[in-house]
Design a protein around this motif. Sequence first.
Motif, PDB file in Angstrom:
ATOM      1  N   PHE A  23       0.836  -1.195   0.000  1.00  0.00           N
ATOM      2  CA  PHE A  23       0.000   0.000   0.000  1.00  0.00           C
ATOM      3  C   PHE A  23       0.869   1.242   0.000  1.00  0.00           C
ATOM      4  CE2 PHE A  23      -2.615  -3.337   1.906  1.00  0.00           C
ATOM      5  CZ  PHE A  23      -3.710  -3.276   1.053  1.00  0.00           C
ATOM      6  N   SER A  24       0.541   2.177  -0.889  1.00  0.00           N
ATOM      7  CA  SER A  24       1.346   3.385  -1.049  1.00  0.00           C
ATOM      8  C   SER A  24       1.014   4.465  -0.027  1.00  0.00           C
ATOM      9  CB  SER A  24       1.163   3.947  -2.465  1.00  0.00           C
ATOM     10  OG  SER A  24      -0.197   4.256  -2.703  1.00  0.00           O
ATOM     11  N   LYS A  25      -0.113   4.336   0.659  1.00  0.00           N
ATOM     12  CA  LYS A  25      -0.532   5.322   1.662  1.00  0.00           C
ATOM     13  C   LYS A  25      -1.145   4.605   2.845  1.00  0.00           C
ATOM     14  CE  LYS A  25      -1.523   9.247  -1.186  1.00  0.00           C
ATOM     15  NZ  LYS A  25      -1.966  10.560  -0.963  1.00  0.00           N
ATOM     16  N   PRO A  26      -1.185   5.279   3.983  1.00  0.00           N
ATOM     17  CA  PRO A  26      -1.911   4.694   5.116  1.00  0.00           C
ATOM     18  C   PRO A  26      -3.406   4.661   4.814  1.00  0.00           C
ATOM     19  CG  PRO A  26      -0.568   6.582   5.811  1.00  0.00           C
ATOM     20  CD  PRO A  26      -0.529   6.526   4.322  1.00  0.00           C
ATOM     21  N   ILE A  27      -4.092   3.708   5.399  1.00  0.00           N
ATOM     22  CA  ILE A  27      -5.530   3.578   5.201  1.00  0.00           C
ATOM     23  C   ILE A  27      -6.287   4.404   6.235  1.00  0.00           C
ATOM     24  CG2 ILE A  27      -5.591   1.512   6.646  1.00  0.00           C
ATOM     25  CD1 ILE A  27      -7.930   0.539   5.035  1.00  0.00           C
ATOM     26  N   LYS A  28      -7.372   4.996   5.790  1.00  0.00           N
ATOM     27  CA  LYS A  28      -8.334   5.628   6.684  1.00  0.00           C
ATOM     28  C   LYS A  28      -9.666   4.945   6.411  1.00  0.00           C
ATOM     29  CE  LYS A  28      -6.612   9.678   5.303  1.00  0.00           C
ATOM     30  NZ  LYS A  28      -6.734  11.011   4.800  1.00  0.00           N
ATOM     31  N   ALA A  29     -10.201   4.268   7.392  1.00  0.00           N
ATOM     32  CA  ALA A  29     -11.479   3.571   7.227  1.00  0.00           C
ATOM     33  C   ALA A  29     -12.478   4.143   8.215  1.00  0.00           C
ATOM     34  CB  ALA A  29     -11.308   2.079   7.455  1.00  0.00           C
ATOM     35  N   TYR A  30     -13.645   4.495   7.688  1.00  0.00           N
ATOM     36  CA  TYR A  30     -14.708   5.056   8.508  1.00  0.00           C
ATOM     37  C   TYR A  30     -15.932   4.156   8.413  1.00  0.00           C
ATOM     38  CZ  TYR A  30     -11.920   9.333   8.196  1.00  0.00           C
ATOM     39  OH  TYR A  30     -10.903  10.261   8.252  1.00  0.00           O
ATOM     40  N   VAL A  31     -16.530   3.837   9.551  1.00  0.00           N
ATOM     41  CA  VAL A  31     -17.742   3.034   9.615  1.00  0.00           C
ATOM     42  C   VAL A  31     -18.747   3.815  10.442  1.00  0.00           C
ATOM     43  CG1 VAL A  31     -18.764   0.834  10.287  1.00  0.00           C
ATOM     44  CG2 VAL A  31     -16.356   0.912   9.591  1.00  0.00           C
ATOM     45  N   GLY A  32     -19.917   4.093   9.872  1.00  0.00           N
ATOM     46  CA  GLY A  32     -20.931   4.838  10.621  1.00  0.00           C
ATOM     47  C   GLY A  32     -22.116   5.193   9.762  1.00  0.00           C
ATOM     48  N   THR A  33     -22.900   6.140  10.245  1.00  0.00           N
ATOM     49  CA  THR A  33     -24.084   6.603   9.517  1.00  0.00           C
ATOM     50  C   THR A  33     -23.679   7.646   8.483  1.00  0.00           C
ATOM     51  OG1 THR A  33     -24.504   8.386  11.079  1.00  0.00           O
ATOM     52  CG2 THR A  33     -25.542   6.226  11.550  1.00  0.00           C
ATOM     53  N   ARG A  34     -24.551   7.897   7.528  1.00  0.00           N
ATOM     54  CA  ARG A  34     -24.260   8.896   6.488  1.00  0.00           C
ATOM     55  C   ARG A  34     -23.959  10.263   7.087  1.00  0.00           C
ATOM     56  NH1 ARG A  34     -29.227   6.918   3.654  1.00  0.00           N
ATOM     57  NH2 ARG A  34     -28.463   5.319   2.267  1.00  0.00           N
ATOM     58  N   ASP A  35     -24.762  10.672   8.062  1.00  0.00           N
ATOM     59  CA  ASP A  35     -24.547  11.991   8.660  1.00  0.00           C
ATOM     60  C   ASP A  35     -23.171  12.103   9.290  1.00  0.00           C
ATOM     61  OD1 ASP A  35     -27.054  12.814   7.875  1.00  0.00           O
ATOM     62  OD2 ASP A  35     -27.989  12.419   9.827  1.00  0.00           O
ATOM     63  N   TRP A  36     -22.707  11.036   9.911  1.00  0.00           N
ATOM     64  CA  TRP A  36     -21.394  11.040  10.544  1.00  0.00           C
ATOM     65  C   TRP A  36     -20.287  10.956   9.495  1.00  0.00           C
ATOM     66  CZ3 TRP A  36     -17.355   7.440  11.037  1.00  0.00           C
ATOM     67  CH2 TRP A  36     -16.407   7.730  12.026  1.00  0.00           C
ATOM     68  N   LEU A  37     -20.515  10.167   8.430  1.00  0.00           N
ATOM     69  CA  LEU A  37     -19.487   9.949   7.412  1.00  0.00           C
ATOM     70  C   LEU A  37     -19.295  11.135   6.469  1.00  0.00           C
ATOM     71  CD1 LEU A  37     -20.437   6.320   6.307  1.00  0.00           C
ATOM     72  CD2 LEU A  37     -18.330   6.987   7.468  1.00  0.00           C
ATOM     73  N   THR A  38     -20.382  11.804   6.089  1.00  0.00           N
ATOM     74  CA  THR A  38     -20.345  12.819   5.027  1.00  0.00           C
ATOM     75  C   THR A  38     -19.241  13.859   5.210  1.00  0.00           C
ATOM     76  OG1 THR A  38     -22.658  12.459   4.487  1.00  0.00           O
ATOM     77  CG2 THR A  38     -21.709  14.554   3.799  1.00  0.00           C
ATOM     78  N   PRO A  39     -19.085  14.478   6.369  1.00  0.00           N
ATOM     79  CA  PRO A  39     -18.021  15.493   6.477  1.00  0.00           C
ATOM     80  C   PRO A  39     -16.600  14.919   6.446  1.00  0.00           C
ATOM     81  CG  PRO A  39     -19.181  15.247   8.578  1.00  0.00           C
ATOM     82  CD  PRO A  39     -19.907  14.405   7.577  1.00  0.00           C
ATOM     83  N   PHE A  62     -14.503   2.722  -1.772  1.00  0.00           N
ATOM     84  CA  PHE A  62     -13.088   3.069  -1.743  1.00  0.00           C
ATOM     85  C   PHE A  62     -12.967   4.364  -2.514  1.00  0.00           C
ATOM     86  CE2 PHE A  62      -9.030   2.447  -4.277  1.00  0.00           C
ATOM     87  CZ  PHE A  62      -8.214   2.989  -3.296  1.00  0.00           C
ATOM     88  N   CYS A  63     -12.532   5.426  -1.848  1.00  0.00           N
ATOM     89  CA  CYS A  63     -12.544   6.762  -2.444  1.00  0.00           C
ATOM     90  C   CYS A  63     -11.385   7.028  -3.391  1.00  0.00           C
ATOM     91  CB  CYS A  63     -12.590   7.818  -1.342  1.00  0.00           C
ATOM     92  SG  CYS A  63     -14.042   7.662  -0.276  1.00  0.00           S
ATOM     93  N   GLY A  64     -10.403   6.147  -3.454  1.00  0.00           N
ATOM     94  CA  GLY A  64      -9.309   6.314  -4.398  1.00  0.00           C
ATOM     95  C   GLY A  64      -7.945   6.292  -3.743  1.00  0.00           C
ATOM     96  N   LEU A  65      -6.925   5.966  -4.548  1.00  0.00           N
ATOM     97  CA  LEU A  65      -5.557   5.851  -4.039  1.00  0.00           C
ATOM     98  C   LEU A  65      -5.033   7.167  -3.480  1.00  0.00           C
ATOM     99  CD1 LEU A  65      -3.804   3.654  -6.765  1.00  0.00           C
ATOM    100  CD2 LEU A  65      -4.397   2.983  -4.433  1.00  0.00           C
ATOM    101  N   GLU A  66      -5.446   8.281  -4.087  1.00  0.00           N
ATOM    102  CA  GLU A  66      -4.929   9.566  -3.625  1.00  0.00           C
ATOM    103  C   GLU A  66      -5.389   9.877  -2.208  1.00  0.00           C
ATOM    104  OE1 GLU A  66      -6.536   9.237  -6.639  1.00  0.00           O
ATOM    105  OE2 GLU A  66      -4.664   9.135  -7.762  1.00  0.00           O
ATOM    106  N   SER A  67      -6.634   9.561  -1.900  1.00  0.00           N
ATOM    107  CA  SER A  67      -7.169   9.890  -0.576  1.00  0.00           C
ATOM    108  C   SER A  67      -6.921   8.789   0.447  1.00  0.00           C
ATOM    109  CB  SER A  67      -8.673  10.160  -0.670  1.00  0.00           C
ATOM    110  OG  SER A  67      -9.366   8.964  -0.993  1.00  0.00           O
ATOM    111  N   GLY A  68      -6.897   7.545   0.000  1.00  0.00           N
ATOM    112  CA  GLY A  68      -6.703   6.430   0.917  1.00  0.00           C
ATOM    113  C   GLY A  68      -7.842   6.225   1.896  1.00  0.00           C
TER     114      GLY A  68
END
Length: 164
Positions: A23-39, A62-68
């Motif tokens: 993996f070229s970048k660290p991972i950021k994984a978010y699990v939750g409701t839409r309201d919590w995730l959107t921002p 998966f939002c893309g390699l650039e964002s991770g």
Amino acid sequence: MGEIARESLDSALLVAGILGIEFSKPIKAYVGTRDWLTPKMPAGTWCTDPVMGVPGYGSGGFCGLESGVIFISIDGYLEEGGSNSKRDFSKNPDKILVSFTFVHEMVHWMQGEATVKFANMKGLYNSYWLNEGGANFAAMMGQAYIYKLPFSKIRTYIATYGAC
């Protein structure tokens, strides 16, 4: 539910190791409701799209390699079964769904990394069905490994959800 994703990480990394993916970048994984995730979603990615992304019906992505960034929106799963649907993410098969989705999205990240490594290009070089089919298959294998259940049982659990 973030704990479910953390418990699934070793399985996803095992797949990456077998495939020789780094993996070229660290991972950021978010699990939750839409309201919590959107921002939390990275600007300029499909993940902010009001129809397909986090504000829309999408249950994971998966939002893309650039964002991770990987997200899992539980709202989509709760709506999928109708208003009478009751999910219990502390038990199978609902717990497996969150784990499956996390590993599935990690495999998309691996596909993106493989595209850069082996095809020297960005994006996914496989057709849509192969990208999704490969991610589903690898995630199901991961679930069989994590939960020590036969692949046929995992396949049945996952097939009960309309998005799969």
